[in-house]
Each structure stands twice: as C-alpha cells, then as structure tokens.
Design a protein around this motif. Structure first.
Motif, mmCIF file in Angstrom:
data_model
loop_
_atom_site.group_PDB
_atom_site.id
_atom_site.type_symbol
_atom_site.label_atom_id
_atom_site.label_comp_id
_atom_site.label_asym_id
_atom_site.label_seq_id
_atom_site.Cartn_x
_atom_site.Cartn_y
_atom_site.Cartn_z
ATOM 1 N N ARG A 16 46.437 25.094 4.696
ATOM 2 C CA ARG A 16 47.837 24.826 4.377
ATOM 3 C C ARG A 16 48.048 23.382 3.945
ATOM 4 N NH1 ARG A 16 51.578 28.199 6.969
ATOM 5 N NH2 ARG A 16 53.104 27.059 5.709
ATOM 6 N N GLU A 19 51.386 27.104 -1.969
ATOM 7 C CA GLU A 19 52.418 26.532 -1.109
ATOM 8 C C GLU A 19 52.937 25.218 -1.690
ATOM 9 O OE1 GLU A 19 53.061 25.063 3.538
ATOM 10 O OE2 GLU A 19 51.030 25.396 2.761
ATOM 11 N N GLY A 66 46.400 32.191 -4.812
ATOM 12 C CA GLY A 66 47.072 32.210 -3.518
ATOM 13 C C GLY A 66 47.989 33.410 -3.382
ATOM 14 N N TYR A 118 52.037 32.507 3.346
ATOM 15 C CA TYR A 118 50.910 31.587 3.291
ATOM 16 C C TYR A 118 49.972 31.760 4.493
ATOM 17 C CZ TYR A 118 54.446 29.400 0.310
ATOM 18 O OH TYR A 118 55.406 29.166 -0.623
ATOM 19 N N ASN A 140 45.878 29.370 0.637
ATOM 20 C CA ASN A 140 47.128 29.440 -0.115
ATOM 21 C C ASN A 140 47.800 28.079 -0.270
ATOM 22 O OD1 ASN A 140 46.957 32.343 -0.288
ATOM 23 N ND2 ASN A 140 47.548 32.391 1.862
ATOM 24 N N ARG A 155 51.457 35.091 -0.806
ATOM 25 C CA ARG A 155 52.505 34.886 0.180
ATOM 26 C C ARG A 155 52.540 36.091 1.116
ATOM 27 N NH1 ARG A 155 54.661 34.152 -4.919
ATOM 28 N NH2 ARG A 155 55.043 31.996 -5.569
#
Length: 266
Positions: free
Chosen positions: A66, A102, A173, A177, A98, A175
């Motif tokens: 992250r 993000e 990536g 995340y 991800n 969602r």
C-alpha cells in the motif's frame, strides 16, 4: 501542452524513491523544477497547491502493498486543479500489489489528472550485506530507464493541448486495495558499542522515533521500519537483530531473489 515547470514530490527515507524521481525529472527536462521532500517531518506539515500549469511527479515507497499511511494523510491536504501528474511507486522486489492504483486514485480525487504511472525496484529497507534484497537498486540501468520514461512522459504531454485532453490512464491493480497501511510495532534495532551518539540517526528519522539523547531508545509505536537509521549510520553501529523483521528479510531473500524490472504505464 508545454512542460515548463515540474514539482517533484517524494517520500524517501533511504533515497530510492528520490533517485527514481530525479531520473524521471531529468528525462522530462523542464525549465524549472521544485522538490517537495516528504521525508522531512516539517515539510509534511505544509500543504501543496498546484494548478493545471504544473506537472507533478509523485513517488512513494510501497509498504505492505500500500501507499504509506503518512503519505496518504499528507496527500489529503493537496489542492490541485486539473494538474497533470505522474504516479510512481518504488518497491523492494517483492510485489507492489495495488499501491500504484491507490496512488493514482488518491491523486485523481484531489484534482489531479494522471498522465503516466510507473513501478520501480529499490533496495528493500530490510536488505543488508548479510541478507541482500534487491541490493544496489535502483542501479544504473534502472535510472536510465527512469530517464527514458521521463522523455516519454514529455512526448505524451507535448501531444495534447491541455490536461483535459488526456485519455484515462490505466495501471495495474484492483479494488479494494486490501493490505495494511500501518506497520508492525516491533523492537528490531540493535545498537552496538561502536555507537558514538552522533545523533545522525535521530536527525534523519522521518518520524522522530529515535531519542535525541540516547539513540538506542526507539519509540516502536512511531517507527515505520524504514531502516534509514541503519543504512545511514556513519559508524555502522545499527543492525537488525533477531525479530519479525529479521525473519521477514530472510523470507524476502529466499523467495524474491530474481531481479524484477521496471513497469511503465503511459
């Protein structure tokens, strides 16, 4: 769209995100550039205001797949108005999960227009000579790649009249995340007798987690395990002792030894 001015924003306790950012800006070759170093706690207290005439380059390390929570917190104060932005994440040769998506979403929500994205490898914060993980990255090849990416960004900017004409940027990536934005509270730093209490570690700690009078005292609730104090100790008096961090470094060394390569999204 002319690129006359670039504002480079990075959080880079051990210098890897900074080096990649510098390579990208070198490739863009703007007439003027400004640096916002979020590693400096005082700088994180100051919000940033940008317009459609600016080009932002934002580079952050990946923590637990992250964007670091403290970076996200600062980004929430960003004020932008159709500002083109290059989104960059730097990870320690494991995966960036991800984080790039993000970062892109976060910047778009603040009024930016993502025009390009990239993921680069940097030496893992847990890496050491004994247990290397992406040791020496970014290397000369990575930096040459970053510079070439910067040139490609400039070419893309030159091809449109303004940021509103930019097509939607798609990056890797998904969602939600998932993952964690905060790190372990763990006692993992060993300080050898060779420590001279020079204070360098306390000075460079991005969270002020090291006692200025006794560098062996670390506030583990504040520490983000960036290991800047270990890597930049003039006396090499700091190291990772047996701990969860040591265990993680051994796993990373074993499972992610094959060098990964940069990824660009334009």
């Amino acid at each position: 769209m002319n690129v006359d001015s670039v504002t480079a924003v990075y959080f880079s306790p051990t210098g890897t995100s900074r080096k990649i950012t510098e390579g990208i800006v070198k490739g863009i070759k703007p007439a003027r550039s400004n640096v916002v170093d979020l590693t400096d706690a005082e700088r994180r207290m100051m919000p940033l205001h940008v317009s459609e005439k600016d080009l932002l380059v934002v580079a952050v390390p990946v923590y637990m797949g992250r964007v670091p929570a403290l970076v996200t917190e600062w980004l929430s104060t960003l004020t932008a108005r159709k500002t083109p932005v290059v989104c960059v994440v730097v990870y320690g040769n494991r995966v960036y999960d991800n984080a790039l998506l993000e970062l892109k979403d976060t910047l778009a929500a603040r009024g930016c227009v993502p025009v390009a994205g990239a993921a680069y490898v940097g030496e893992h914060s847990f890496s050491s000579e004994e247990i290397p993980v992406a040791h020496g990255r970014p290397d000369s090849s990575d930096l040459a790649h970053a510079e070439a990416f910067g040139r490609a960004v400039r070419d893309k900017m030159d091809a449109v009249a303004d940021s509103s004409a930019m097509p939607e940027l798609h990056v890797a990536g998904s969602r939600p995340y998932e993952g964690m934005t905060t790190l372990w509270d763990v006692d993992f730093i060993e300080v050898a007798d060779s420590c001279t209490q020079c204070g360098v570690c306390a000075q460079i700690c991005p969270l002020g987690a090291i006692d200025t009078q006794n560098s062996a005292l670390v506030d583990i609730a504040q520490c983000i395990t960036c290991c800047a104090c270990i890597k930049r100790c003039p006396q090499q008096a700091r190291s990772i002792k047996p701990s969860l961090v040591k265990d993680a470094s051994l796993r990373l060394n074993k499972l992610f030894s094959a060098p990964k390569q940069p990824e660009n999204f334009l």
